[in-house]
Design an enzyme around this catalytic site. Structure first.
Site, PDB file in Angstrom:
ATOM      1  N   HIS A 127     131.664  30.801  34.180  1.00 19.88           N
ATOM      2  CA  HIS A 127     132.385  31.051  32.929  1.00 19.88           C
ATOM      3  C   HIS A 127     131.933  29.977  31.947  1.00 19.88           C
ATOM      4  O   HIS A 127     131.625  28.848  32.351  1.00 19.88           O
ATOM      5  CB  HIS A 127     133.890  30.872  33.070  1.00 19.88           C
ATOM      6  CG  HIS A 127     134.575  31.798  34.021  1.00 19.88           C
ATOM      7  ND1 HIS A 127     134.648  31.555  35.362  1.00 19.88           N
ATOM      8  CD2 HIS A 127     135.250  32.953  33.819  1.00 19.88           C
ATOM      9  CE1 HIS A 127     135.345  32.532  35.954  1.00 19.88           C
ATOM     10  NE2 HIS A 127     135.714  33.390  35.039  1.00 19.88           N
TER      11      HIS A 127
ATOM     12  N   ASP B  37     133.564  26.727  32.602  1.00 22.70           N
ATOM     13  CA  ASP B  37     133.273  26.020  33.866  1.00 22.70           C
ATOM     14  C   ASP B  37     132.097  25.095  33.617  1.00 22.70           C
ATOM     15  O   ASP B  37     131.998  24.011  34.165  1.00 22.70           O
ATOM     16  CB  ASP B  37     132.782  26.945  35.001  1.00 22.70           C
ATOM     17  CG  ASP B  37     133.651  28.146  35.249  1.00 22.70           C
ATOM     18  OD1 ASP B  37     134.859  28.038  35.047  1.00 22.70           O
ATOM     19  OD2 ASP B  37     133.086  29.183  35.659  1.00 22.70           O
TER      20      ASP B  37
HETATM   21  C1  XLS Z   1     139.756  36.441  39.043  1.00 22.04           C
HETATM   22  C2  XLS Z   1     138.405  36.970  38.851  1.00 22.04           C
HETATM   23  C3  XLS Z   1     137.414  36.053  38.165  1.00 22.04           C
HETATM   24  C4  XLS Z   1     136.235  36.840  37.711  1.00 22.04           C
HETATM   25  C5  XLS Z   1     135.459  36.204  36.629  1.00 22.04           C
HETATM   26  O1  XLS Z   1     140.585  37.000  39.736  1.00 22.04           O
HETATM   27  O2  XLS Z   1     137.908  37.378  40.084  1.00 22.04           O
HETATM   28  O3  XLS Z   1     137.070  35.001  38.994  1.00 22.04           O
HETATM   29  O4  XLS Z   1     135.371  37.128  38.771  1.00 22.04           O
HETATM   30  O5  XLS Z   1     136.217  35.979  35.501  1.00 22.04           O
END
Ligand code: XLS
Ligand code: NI
Ligand code: NI
Length: 445
Positions: free
Chosen positions: A108, A111
């Protein structure tokens, strides 16, 4: 084998490149099934599985839960400024990817780079970190499977991002999507993911659902157009999830999202990223949601994890269940592979797992579980009677009136005539147990 990429300092000392040692090995830091270059059918294991490590759970999550703070002290979190910490985290991440031997990673925006309320500052942070990530990618050969924007953590998104009832928040969400798309293009990302974090509702009393969904479609259309305009050629992926954090999430499951994409004319550019634990939260199996996506021609990528049979929330555990991985790989192999998608470990080590090597053990287990799932699924499809049995079950549609029915040549009245002539159909067993036994037989080989 190239030497692991190590930055200015080593974050996982004492751990080298993870070797393949085979199923007789008891070395916890070795693969038992995953042998990147071994051919399964036409492709190598690495080409079939296209593993990715996720940035958020692996390097950004120190183990906090609703009852307490993190339990792991990450050495890359010790730096004096947010940018210094982000740079150290990047080095730790690339050291980990190369020691593990995965070809891909995912992130993200926030991140990778520190967040900021100020738009210009936020964009600067991300650009700075993207430039560094690009250098790390070039030095290590690791590639970006997908990028995404976190539109769920910041309090401004508490009522949603693209579906927020306040237009000011919808516009602010565009800042992050635009920047994350640009980052993905700059880093050669092969896909871009939209997980609708808080796109849903907490109460229907105060919610105009149709209006919010129309806004969502408008927003995704704008994102697609912008992505294409800056040269993004990959798949845009929607990741379904039925609940959590909202009581109801709009991207409930594969079937719901397929209907939404078709309704809004988005099915040419968007596919689905199916996460195992989200499928089970929606009351399906992992395999079911993969199959629904695949049947629509929309299975783009996978978030590989698993839930917990007792807990009703998204526990995001590493996949270890061979039944699940066999089932998943059957769907993937039948559709001819996942590329340009892959298997991203959207999974976290348990809060109680506090050693540096736990992150390796978790990924090794997940990679071995999918490698074994691949081997068994491939053998079942290529060598066992499975496909023949299944085809025989539908053989009555391959010729005569059954074939005419499939081709739309018969009317309801024609069917009634045929039924009246042929008399009561014979009972035909579904033979479920025969298939279940076959899976176990091949798993034990
Ligand atoms: C959360 C989601 C997230 C997505 C990306 O539950 O799995 O991690 O994969 O935003
Ligand atoms: Ni999840
Ligand atoms: Ni996910």
């Amino acid at each position: 084998m190239s030497a692991p990429f190590i930055g200015k300092r080593e974050y996982f000392p004492g751990i080298g490149r993870i070797p393949f040692e085979g199923r007789e090995s008891d070395n916890p830091l070795a693969f038992k099934h995953y042998e990147a270059d071994r051919k399964i059918g036409e492709k190598t294991m690495a080409e079939h599985l296209r593993f990715a490590v996720c940035y958020w759970h692996s390097f950004g999550n120190a183990g906090h839960d609703p009852f307490g703070p993190g339990t792991r002290n990450y050495p890359w979190d010790a730096g004096s400024s947010p940018i210094a910490r982000a740079e150290a985290k990047l080095d730790a991440a690339f050291e980990f990817f190369t020691k593990l031997g995965v070809p891909y990673y995912c992130f993200h925006d926030i991140d990778l780079a520190p967040d900021a309320d100020d738009v210009i500052e936020y964009e600067k942070h991300l650009q700075h970190m993207v430039a560094l990530a690009k250098m790390r990618q070039q030095a290590s050969g690791i590639k970006l499977l997908w990028g995404t924007a976190n539109l769920f953590s910041h309090p401004r998104y508490m009522n949603g991002a693209a579906t927020n009832p306040d237009f000011a928040v919808v516009a602010r969400a565009a800042v992050q999507i635009k920047a994350a798309l640009e980052a993905t293009v700059e880093l050669g990302g092969e896909n871009y993911v939209f997980w609708g974090g808080r796109e849903g509702y907490a109460s229907l009393h105060n919610t105009h659902m149709k209006r919010e969904l129309d806004h969502f479609a408008r927003f995704l259309t704008m994102a697609r157009d912008y992505g294409r305009s800056i040269g993004f050629k990959g798949n845009l992926l929607i990741e379904p999830k039925p609940m959590e954090p909202m009581k109801h999430q709009y991207d409930f499951d594969s079937a719901t999202v397929a209907g939404f994409l078709h309704k809004h004319g988005l099915d040419k550019d968007f596919k689905l990223n199916i996460e195992a634990n989200h499928a089970t939260l929606s009351g399906h199996t992992f395999e079911h949601d993969l199959q629904v996506a695949s049947d629509h021609g929309l299975l783009g990528s996978i978030d590989a994890n698993r839930g917990n049979a007792q807990n009703g929330w998204d526990t995001d555990q590493f996949p270890t269940d061979l039944y699940d991985t066999v089932g998943a790989m059957m769907v993937v192999l039948r559709q001819g592979g996942l590329a340009p998608g892959g298997l991203n470990f959207d999974a976290k080590v348990r809060r109680e797992s506090t050693d540096a090597d736990d992150l390796f053990l978790a990924h090794i287990g997940g990679m071995d579980a999918f490698a074994r799932g691949l081997e068994v699924a491939h053998a079942l499809l290529a060598r066992s009677p499975w496909e023949t049995w299944r085809a025989e079950r539908y053989a009555s549609f391959d010729k005569g009136a059954g074939k005419d029915f499939e081709q739309g040549k018969l009317s309801l009245a024609d069917l009634r005539e045929l039924a009246a002539q042929q008399g009561e159909p014979a009972k035909r067993s579904g033979k479920q147990e025969r298939y279940e036994n076959l899976i176990n037989q091949y798993l034990m080989r």
